[in-house]
Design a protein around this motif. Structure first.
Motif, short mmCIF file in Angstrom:
data_model
loop_
_atom_site.label_atom_id
_atom_site.label_comp_id
_atom_site.label_asym_id
_atom_site.label_seq_id
_atom_site.Cartn_x
_atom_site.Cartn_y
_atom_site.Cartn_z
N GLU A 1 -1.95 28.60 -25.68
CA GLU A 1 -3.28 29.05 -26.09
C GLU A 1 -3.47 30.55 -25.91
N HIS A 2 -2.71 31.15 -25.01
CA HIS A 2 -2.87 32.58 -24.75
C HIS A 2 -2.43 33.43 -25.94
N ILE A 3 -1.70 32.84 -26.87
CA ILE A 3 -1.20 33.59 -28.02
C ILE A 3 -2.31 33.86 -29.03
N VAL A 4 -3.38 33.07 -28.99
CA VAL A 4 -4.42 33.15 -30.02
C VAL A 4 -5.08 34.53 -30.03
N SER A 5 -5.46 35.02 -28.86
CA SER A 5 -6.14 36.32 -28.80
C SER A 5 -5.24 37.46 -29.26
N LEU A 6 -3.92 37.30 -29.10
CA LEU A 6 -3.00 38.36 -29.51
C LEU A 6 -2.91 38.46 -31.04
N ARG A 7 -3.25 37.39 -31.74
CA ARG A 7 -3.25 37.45 -33.21
C ARG A 7 -4.30 38.43 -33.72
N PHE A 8 -5.33 38.63 -32.93
CA PHE A 8 -6.40 39.54 -33.35
C PHE A 8 -6.24 40.93 -32.73
N SER A 9 -5.84 40.98 -31.45
CA SER A 9 -5.75 42.28 -30.78
C SER A 9 -4.48 43.05 -31.17
N LYS A 10 -3.38 42.33 -31.38
CA LYS A 10 -2.09 42.95 -31.74
C LYS A 10 -1.82 44.20 -30.88
N PRO A 11 -1.59 44.00 -29.58
CA PRO A 11 -1.49 45.14 -28.66
C PRO A 11 -0.10 45.76 -28.58
N TRP A 12 0.75 45.51 -29.55
CA TRP A 12 2.17 45.87 -29.43
C TRP A 12 2.42 47.37 -29.44
N TRP A 13 1.44 48.15 -29.86
CA TRP A 13 1.61 49.61 -29.89
C TRP A 13 0.83 50.30 -28.79
N ASP A 14 0.40 49.55 -27.81
CA ASP A 14 -0.32 50.12 -26.68
C ASP A 14 0.69 50.75 -25.72
N ARG A 15 0.68 52.07 -25.63
CA ARG A 15 1.67 52.78 -24.83
C ARG A 15 1.47 52.57 -23.33
N ARG A 16 0.36 52.01 -22.92
CA ARG A 16 0.20 51.69 -21.50
C ARG A 16 1.17 50.59 -21.09
N PHE A 17 1.46 49.69 -22.01
CA PHE A 17 2.30 48.54 -21.71
C PHE A 17 3.70 48.64 -22.31
N PHE A 18 3.83 49.34 -23.44
CA PHE A 18 5.10 49.36 -24.15
C PHE A 18 5.49 50.80 -24.46
N SER A 19 6.65 51.20 -23.94
CA SER A 19 7.14 52.54 -24.26
C SER A 19 7.60 52.59 -25.71
N GLN A 20 7.78 53.80 -26.24
CA GLN A 20 8.20 53.94 -27.63
C GLN A 20 9.56 53.28 -27.86
N GLU A 21 10.46 53.47 -26.92
CA GLU A 21 11.79 52.85 -27.05
C GLU A 21 11.69 51.33 -27.05
N PHE A 22 10.84 50.81 -26.18
CA PHE A 22 10.69 49.36 -26.09
C PHE A 22 10.05 48.80 -27.36
N GLN A 23 9.16 49.56 -27.98
CA GLN A 23 8.53 49.12 -29.22
C GLN A 23 9.57 48.98 -30.33
N VAL A 24 10.43 49.99 -30.48
CA VAL A 24 11.45 49.94 -31.53
C VAL A 24 12.44 48.80 -31.27
N LEU A 25 12.83 48.63 -30.00
CA LEU A 25 13.74 47.54 -29.66
C LEU A 25 13.10 46.18 -29.95
N SER A 26 11.81 46.07 -29.69
CA SER A 26 11.12 44.80 -29.93
C SER A 26 11.06 44.47 -31.41
N LEU A 27 10.91 45.50 -32.27
CA LEU A 27 10.94 45.27 -33.71
C LEU A 27 12.23 44.57 -34.13
#
Length: 364
Positions: A286-312
């Protein structure tokens, strides 16, 4: 010789103070040639020769001294209720030499033991003013994943301006609770770190519930494995334990899957399948539902630029291995490969121009 079925069943199980009276009553019945029915039960033939011999060995007694009235034994019409009430329940027969089987009930299950250990570690860290958050398999379980956690992974968050290391924290935990925690050398003789374990007593969990009856605790600091530095308000609490945000946990577990499938050691390589199962289960919570709207994947507080590209790239690779997950990744805002192997969706948000490059599969 005939005797009451009631006496046949109960003669060996009655209380000691009643046995002589029953024995005497049987003797008198044999001597007089009649059988009083004490419980209105049918009569039965005695076929136990040892019991008959025991009765036959009785010497004739003085009639005046052995009358039923003198011994105060109830007559046949009165004996049923009084004797039955006085007879205790028959004890089970235990053959001499056969050991009793004992069932040991343990206080906690394996998962409960892991929770118990995690609570102790968190309490010790907070006593020395170090906030923390759980991730890994235990973090997944705290959010609702069904797989039982194997060990404990903790992100330590020391106060700003305080410079401590993971090794210092491990030693501090052992010093504060040396009865339960211990440090051991890793298999690599060149390694400078120590592994923190909690010793699981047999009284706490069933034998062999943990490998070598020890639970491993890994303590990591921010920036290790692209883990973020969380503030106290960014730490989530599930079932009384601190845990990293669900979005971070999902991509961390995806990173574990990607790392394990590249390992040369087989025991590490096969862990990718557990990681893949965890990722797929996390996508259904159920925790995934809110992420469909917030899409926080580019929040640099949680994800570095390198980690973002690797996650893609990892999301695309995961969709290639597990196509059933493509729809959910797309709903989260990730690009997923189409039939031609070309990314069909892009992550929403403001990103660098270089990150808007369309990733092609190797066979395109």
């Amino acid at each position: 010789m005939k005797i009451s079925l009631f006496l046949l069943k109960r003669a060996y199980s009655i209380s000691p103070e009643l046995f002589p009276y029953i024995d005497f009553l049987i003797y008198r019945c044999k001597q007089k040639g009649y059988l009083p029915s004490l419980d209105n039960s049918p009569v039965a033939e005695i076929e136990d020769p040892t019991f008959v011999a025991h009765v036959d060995r009785r010497e004739p007694l003085d009639e005046s001294a052995t009358s039923l009235n003198v011994l105060k034994i109830p007559l046949a019409s009165q004996a049923s209720t009084s004797l039955i009430d006085a007879i205790p329940p028959a004890a089970p027969i235990i053959h001499q030499g056969s050991p009793r089987q004992q069932t040991i009930t343990y206080a906690l299950s394996r998962t409960e033991v892991v929770y118990h250990i995690a609570n102790q570690v968190v309490d010790i860290l907070r006593r020395i003013c170090v906030e923390c958050a759980i991730f890994g398999s235990l973090g997944c379980h705290l959010y609702g994943n069904e797989r039982s956690p194997n060990d404990i992974d903790i992100l330590a968050l020391p106060p700003t301006g305080i410079h401590i290391t993971a090794e210092w924290l491990k030693r501090a935990i052992v010093k504060l609770d040396s009865e339960n925690f211990c440090l051991e050398r890793p298999k690599d003789p060149k390694a400078t770190f120590r592994i923190l374990y909690f010793t699981v007593d047999d009284k706490l969990a069933p034998p062999n519930a943990f490998h070598k009856n020890k639970c491993k605790i890994d303590i990591l600091f921010p920036n290790t494995l692209h883990l973020p530095s969380l503030s106290k308000n960014e730490i989530k609490w599930q079932h009384g334990l601190p845990v990293i945000p669900f979005s971070v946990l999902l991509l961390q577990k995806l990173q574990g899957w990607d790392d394990h499938r590249k390992m040369s050691e087989y025991y590490k390589y096969e862990k990718q399948y557990m990681d893949a199962s965890d990722v797929q289960n996390l996508l259904k919570l159920e925790h995934i539902v809110s992420l469909r709207f917030s899409k926080p994947w580019w929040d640099r507080r949680f994800f570095s630029q390198e980690f973002q590209v690797l996650s893609l790239r990892r999301v695309e690779d995961f969709c290639g291995e597990y196509p059933a997950s493509k729809e959910e990744w797309a709903r989260l805002g990730f690009r997923v490969p189409n039939e031609r192997g070309v990314a069909a969706r892009w992550l929403a948000g403001s990103v660098l121009a270089s990150e808007w490059v369309c990733f092609q599969c190797t066979n395109s």
